[in-house]
Scaffold this active site. Sequence first.
Site, PDB file in Angstrom:
ATOM      1  N   ASN A 140      46.481  36.271  39.280  1.00 35.16           N
ATOM      2  CA  ASN A 140      45.951  35.018  39.818  1.00 35.16           C
ATOM      3  C   ASN A 140      44.901  34.419  38.904  1.00 35.16           C
ATOM      4  O   ASN A 140      44.165  35.122  38.231  1.00 35.16           O
ATOM      5  CB  ASN A 140      45.410  35.225  41.241  1.00 35.16           C
ATOM      6  N   PHE A 164      38.567  30.165  41.749  1.00 33.73           N
ATOM      7  CA  PHE A 164      37.616  30.024  42.855  1.00 33.73           C
ATOM      8  C   PHE A 164      37.669  28.660  43.517  1.00 33.73           C
ATOM      9  O   PHE A 164      36.682  27.943  43.572  1.00 33.73           O
ATOM     10  CB  PHE A 164      36.190  30.354  42.390  1.00 33.73           C
ATOM     11  N   THR A 181      32.465  38.248  28.680  1.00 32.96           N
ATOM     12  CA  THR A 181      31.150  38.063  28.079  1.00 32.96           C
ATOM     13  C   THR A 181      30.891  39.198  27.107  1.00 32.96           C
ATOM     14  O   THR A 181      30.740  40.343  27.518  1.00 32.96           O
ATOM     15  CB  THR A 181      30.051  38.060  29.162  1.00 32.96           C
ATOM     16  N   LYS A 201      29.713  43.048  42.461  1.00 32.14           N
ATOM     17  CA  LYS A 201      31.102  43.382  42.161  1.00 32.14           C
ATOM     18  C   LYS A 201      31.340  43.220  40.669  1.00 32.14           C
ATOM     19  O   LYS A 201      30.951  42.201  40.093  1.00 32.14           O
ATOM     20  CB  LYS A 201      32.020  42.450  42.948  1.00 32.14           C
ATOM     21  N   ASN A 217      37.000  44.312  40.405  1.00 34.69           N
ATOM     22  CA  ASN A 217      37.734  43.048  40.397  1.00 34.69           C
ATOM     23  C   ASN A 217      39.090  43.247  39.690  1.00 34.69           C
ATOM     24  O   ASN A 217      39.443  44.361  39.304  1.00 34.69           O
ATOM     25  CB  ASN A 217      36.836  42.055  39.631  1.00 34.69           C
TER      26      ASN A 217
HETATM   27  C1  LIG Z   1      44.871  35.980  44.789  1.00 33.44           C
HETATM   28  C2  LIG Z   1      43.602  36.720  44.588  1.00 33.44           C
HETATM   29  C3  LIG Z   1      42.401  36.061  44.756  1.00 33.44           C
HETATM   30  C4  LIG Z   1      41.195  36.743  44.579  1.00 33.44           C
HETATM   31  N1  LIG Z   1      40.025  36.087  44.782  1.00 33.44           N
HETATM   32  C5  LIG Z   1      38.846  36.749  44.668  1.00 33.44           C
HETATM   33  C6  LIG Z   1      37.620  36.094  44.941  1.00 33.44           C
HETATM   34  O1  LIG Z   1      37.568  34.921  45.306  1.00 33.44           O
HETATM   35  N2  LIG Z   1      36.478  36.809  44.797  1.00 33.44           N
HETATM   36  C7  LIG Z   1      36.480  38.115  44.417  1.00 33.44           C
HETATM   37  O2  LIG Z   1      35.413  38.714  44.322  1.00 33.44           O
HETATM   38  N3  LIG Z   1      37.633  38.769  44.178  1.00 33.44           N
HETATM   39  C8  LIG Z   1      38.807  38.112  44.292  1.00 33.44           C
HETATM   40  N4  LIG Z   1      39.986  38.788  44.055  1.00 33.44           N
HETATM   41  C9  LIG Z   1      39.947  40.201  43.621  1.00 33.44           C
HETATM   42  C10 LIG Z   1      40.165  41.184  44.791  1.00 33.44           C
HETATM   43  O3  LIG Z   1      39.110  41.097  45.718  1.00 33.44           O
HETATM   44  C11 LIG Z   1      40.262  42.627  44.289  1.00 33.44           C
HETATM   45  O4  LIG Z   1      39.042  42.957  43.661  1.00 33.44           O
HETATM   46  C12 LIG Z   1      41.392  42.830  43.291  1.00 33.44           C
HETATM   47  O5  LIG Z   1      42.526  42.102  43.677  1.00 33.44           O
HETATM   48  C13 LIG Z   1      41.781  44.305  43.139  1.00 33.44           C
HETATM   49  O6  LIG Z   1      42.231  44.877  44.332  1.00 33.44           O
HETATM   50  P1  LIG Z   1      43.811  45.012  44.730  1.00 33.44           P
HETATM   51  O7  LIG Z   1      44.512  45.635  43.568  1.00 33.44           O
HETATM   52  O8  LIG Z   1      43.821  45.850  45.958  1.00 33.44           O
HETATM   53  O9  LIG Z   1      44.277  43.631  44.992  1.00 33.44           O
HETATM   54  C14 LIG Z   1      41.198  38.118  44.215  1.00 33.44           C
HETATM   55  C15 LIG Z   1      42.431  38.769  44.060  1.00 33.44           C
HETATM   56  C16 LIG Z   1      43.618  38.104  44.239  1.00 33.44           C
HETATM   57  C17 LIG Z   1      44.913  38.837  44.066  1.00 33.44           C
HETATM   58  C1  LIG Z   2      37.156  38.486  38.433  1.00 32.16           C
HETATM   59  O1  LIG Z   2      38.060  38.425  37.351  1.00 32.16           O
HETATM   60  C2  LIG Z   2      38.515  37.129  37.070  1.00 32.16           C
HETATM   61  C3  LIG Z   2      39.575  37.248  35.976  1.00 32.16           C
HETATM   62  O2  LIG Z   2      39.116  38.027  34.924  1.00 32.16           O
HETATM   63  C4  LIG Z   2      37.320  36.251  36.689  1.00 32.16           C
HETATM   64  O3  LIG Z   2      37.742  34.933  36.427  1.00 32.16           O
HETATM   65  C5  LIG Z   2      36.321  36.231  37.843  1.00 32.16           C
HETATM   66  O4  LIG Z   2      35.172  35.500  37.487  1.00 32.16           O
HETATM   67  C6  LIG Z   2      35.926  37.645  38.213  1.00 32.16           C
HETATM   68  N1  LIG Z   2      35.020  37.665  39.351  1.00 32.16           N
HETATM   69  C7  LIG Z   2      35.370  37.616  40.632  1.00 32.16           C
HETATM   70  C8  LIG Z   2      34.327  37.640  41.633  1.00 32.16           C
HETATM   71  O5  LIG Z   2      36.515  37.522  40.998  1.00 32.16           O
HETATM   72  C1  LIG Z   3      33.195  32.859  41.435  1.00 28.82           C
HETATM   73  C2  LIG Z   3      32.209  33.380  40.486  1.00 28.82           C
HETATM   74  O1  LIG Z   3      31.064  33.450  40.816  1.00 28.82           O
HETATM   75  N1  LIG Z   3      32.646  33.750  39.283  1.00 28.82           N
HETATM   76  C3  LIG Z   3      31.730  34.196  38.250  1.00 28.82           C
HETATM   77  C4  LIG Z   3      31.697  35.699  38.141  1.00 28.82           C
HETATM   78  O2  LIG Z   3      30.776  36.087  37.139  1.00 28.82           O
HETATM   79  C5  LIG Z   3      30.954  35.549  35.853  1.00 28.82           C
HETATM   80  C6  LIG Z   3      29.765  35.916  35.003  1.00 28.82           C
HETATM   81  O3  LIG Z   3      29.371  37.224  35.186  1.00 28.82           O
HETATM   82  C7  LIG Z   3      31.074  34.039  35.880  1.00 28.82           C
HETATM   83  O4  LIG Z   3      31.474  33.574  34.615  1.00 28.82           O
HETATM   84  C8  LIG Z   3      32.105  33.608  36.920  1.00 28.82           C
HETATM   85  O5  LIG Z   3      32.121  32.210  37.016  1.00 28.82           O
END
Ligand SMILES: Cc1cc2nc3c(=O)[nH]c(=O)nc-3n(C[C@H](O)[C@H](O)[C@H](O)COP(=O)(O)O)c2cc1C
Ligand SMILES: *[C@@H]1O[C@H](CO)[C@@H](O)[C@H](O)[C@H]1NC(C)=O
Ligand SMILES: CC(=O)N[C@H]1CO[C@H](CO)[C@@H](O)[C@@H]1O
Length: 450
Positions: A179, A183, A266, A306, A335
């Site tokens: 994905n 956000f 980063t 996270k 993540n």
């Molecule tokens: C479609 C999708 C959207 C996600 N959106 C977020 C998000 O908004 N914020 C976040 O911290 N992690 C997000 N994640 C990451 C998940 O919370 C999780 O850390 C990651 O998918 C690994 O777990 P899994 O293998 O059980 O899916 C997203 C994952 C997926 C697949």
């Molecule tokens: C998680 O990983 C994605 C893809 O590397 C990144 O864009 C995002 O900022 C990271 N953080 C969260 C909270 O999902």
């Molecule tokens: C949604 C969000 O806050 N994403 C941020 C996660 O952290 C990195 C930096 O550590 C940012 O670049 C992302 O925008």
Amino acid sequence: MMNRSFFSRNTVQIGRKVAYNQRQTFTTNAKLPILKSSVLPRSILWAVGLAGAAVGGFYLADARSAFHEYVLCPIIRASTSAEQGHKLGIFFMKYGLTPRLLDDETYDTSDVLGVDVFGTKLKSPIGLAAGLDKDGEAIESLFNCGFSYVEIGSITPEPQPGNPQPRFFRLPRDDAVINRYGFNSSGHFNVVATLKLRFEKLLQKFQRNNSPDSEIPSNAFRNGKLLAVNLGKNKFGDEVTDYVKGVERLGPYADVLVINVSSPNTPGLRDLQNELKLTSLLSTVVAERNVLQNNLLGKKPPVLVKVAPDLTEPEIESIATAAKTAKVDGIIISNTTIQRPKSTLKTTDNNLVDQTGGLSGKPLKPIALQALRHLRKYTKDSDLVLVGCGGISSGKDALEFGKAGATFIELYTAFAYKGPGLPGKIRDELIAELKKEGKTWQQIIGQDDK
Ligand SMILES: Cc1cc2nc3c(=O)[nH]c(=O)nc-3n(C[C@H](O)[C@H](O)[C@H](O)COP(=O)(O)O)c2cc1C
Ligand SMILES: *[C@@H]1O[C@H](CO)[C@@H](O)[C@H](O)[C@H]1NC(C)=O
Ligand SMILES: CC(=O)N[C@H]1CO[C@H](CO)[C@@H](O)[C@@H]1O
Ligand SMILES: *[C@@H]1O[C@H](CO)[C@@H](O)[C@H](O)[C@H]1NC(C)=O
């Protein structure tokens, strides 16, 4: 100025219903034509009709009936794009058109699965990760499926549209997805409104059903369950101010707050300057939490960070040091990954595998587990709570993360593939695994390095 017009323009787009004029094939990069129409594709109507029929039957109201995993989920997968499927799932759950884990309330598993964390006894160590319910619309249904911990978000201060579609891709042969939603979020004020309404409704219900002196168990309004809110930052926002706003606005509705410092791209987190910067960011967030008016239940939410799995060991050590110095309460690892472990992937279509974005699901598991082991090494001298996440889909997987140091676990992708029965299935598998070893969950936490 520029930012404001960017957001307002795109906010309009968020509210407008868009539908593809044809079934979206998500294997191509090509831009797909979008119709400005409120008519849903026929396939979706079909799936809705089927699911509507489904909720009629008692059998189908059981989250663990095979129907959901083997009939409904495959139908949805075959008839929708990944993002349509996601939306459809949220739609069902928002209106409570979802099955529930029937014995969740009556079957007391706390002697085997109970876990002491953040001053609560969590009923089981099984949680939902962020990103499924980004706007907090489906909380009740998610708890009803059997999750003990539900994390909504990420929620950004201002509404933002995220990346253009397509931005979500299924790799079914690998039980994985990629994905790059970027956000998309309806923003703090919208989500606060949703949570406030929910809180007031549940409070009234609670007061009707309980004596005046009984204590509300948590923002989940259920015994042994917790509601977490994942705070994001806007694309053009400032990290510190955006997270501080999140703590102020959403803290009152959260049992746990999560901020993201995943920055797989980063370079050089390992240098001292970056460690100091991170420590300062985390300290500011923790200070804001400390001055927060007690939340609506008279508690202050713990703060978790996270992180990404794509970190070197020195980077992980840096994060651990920063987390300890800033006195955050725990770390979620991890993540999604930007890696593509190609030798282990069954999907050979490079158009799919090489899509930009984060990979999650089964192929992430070894990567996340390794990152957890590194993190454990640098945190076991502290009382930081580690939360395991990444490719978990069974009781065995959960147990592996527990033994590697996770106090509890969360998952997303496997739930999207297997449907609402999964939390109950993992619960029962985990009980069986623990019985085999004659141990409780609490006893196996971090067992690998004891
Ligand atoms: C479609 C999708 C959207 C996600 N959106 C977020 C998000 O908004 N914020 C976040 O911290 N992690 C997000 N994640 C990451 C998940 O919370 C999780 O850390 C990651 O998918 C690994 O777990 P899994 O293998 O059980 O899916 C997203 C994952 C997926 C697949
Ligand atoms: C998680 O990983 C994605 C893809 O590397 C990144 O864009 C995002 O900022 C990271 N953080 C969260 C909270 O999902
Ligand atoms: C949604 C969000 O806050 N994403 C941020 C996660 O952290 C990195 C930096 O550590 C940012 O670049 C992302 O925008
Ligand atoms: C973000 O995308 C998901 C999937 O399409 C959707 O369920 C959610 O409502 C979107 N949120 C916003 C604010 O666009």
